[in-house]
Scaffold this active site. Sequence first.
Site, short mmCIF file in Angstrom:
data_model
loop_
_atom_site.label_atom_id
_atom_site.label_comp_id
_atom_site.label_asym_id
_atom_site.label_seq_id
_atom_site.Cartn_x
_atom_site.Cartn_y
_atom_site.Cartn_z
N CYS A 94 0.82 -1.22 0.00
CA CYS A 94 0.00 0.00 0.00
C CYS A 94 0.84 1.26 0.00
CB CYS A 94 -0.97 -0.01 1.18
SG CYS A 94 -0.23 0.05 2.81
N HIS A 153 -2.61 0.87 6.93
CA HIS A 153 -3.00 0.84 5.51
C HIS A 153 -3.20 2.26 5.01
CE1 HIS A 153 -4.28 -0.97 1.81
NE2 HIS A 153 -5.46 -0.38 1.84
N GLU A 165 -5.97 1.39 -4.54
CA GLU A 165 -5.18 0.84 -3.45
C GLU A 165 -4.46 -0.44 -3.85
OE1 GLU A 165 -7.40 -0.75 -0.12
OE2 GLU A 165 -9.01 -1.50 -1.42
#
Length: 278
Positions: A94, A153, A165
Amino acid sequence: MAAAVGALALLCWPMVSAGQAAPVRTVAAAGGCDVLAPGASATAVAAVQAACGQIGVWYTWGGGHGSTPGATYGQIDPTDPDSDDDPNRLGFDCSGLVRYAYAQATGQDMLNGTAATQYYTAHAAQRFTPAQGAAPLLPGDLLTWGTPSTVHHVAIYLGAGKMVEARESGTHIMVSDVRWAGDYLGAVRVNGGPVTEPTFQTWGTAVWTHSAASTTSPRVYAFPGPTTVRISCQKHAETVTAEGWTNDAWSYLPDYRAWVTNIYIQGPAWLNGVPACV
């Protein structure tokens, strides 16, 4: 969400083999990944387009954190069996995707680090809390999940409730609906230009900032580790004793609209070159 639990999974960080560039995809081929709302800066638009250019590239744990921004082969996350093939997959985790997108947009490797490092970046122009929801957000804003001391995240907002993402092992870079529920932590708008205020380094772990220059005031943010911060001014206020030091000086951090005791800022008790608050 990035292979979620485990101390290492909280890093969600990026890597590339030397000279290895990420595969280039066009936005038109990116399955609807694009800027979906008006108002974003040119830098943010370029970051969105760079991230969207990676649609279909593998998520790989630890990918995107090489010596230069771009896709790299990943690592095995011991907490996630789905990551067993990540060492053979060229891609991003990420924060690796975020690093790459903003490096492409700015020509600077300005977001090199973990999801937590990116959330606490000194390049923040604005910050948004979960209570503010989607209303103030613009394409290119960084969305984060976790807690103030354990960000695990990060994704890039597209607008219209969508984000791009690198989510988890076994999947590819994708467009998703924003997950507002659960442990959504808030968003950061990135300033692609130079940092103008004096910057200093904090030290320690789980260092809390406060809404006023007092340890009894509400907590605002917690730096999980050493963090570069912008400081606009400092003042004498509550005397604090911690880590064997005593000091009554507090610094104001404009990025966070919060105060931190100077005990946790590297430097003298009264910081050089920082004006007194008026």
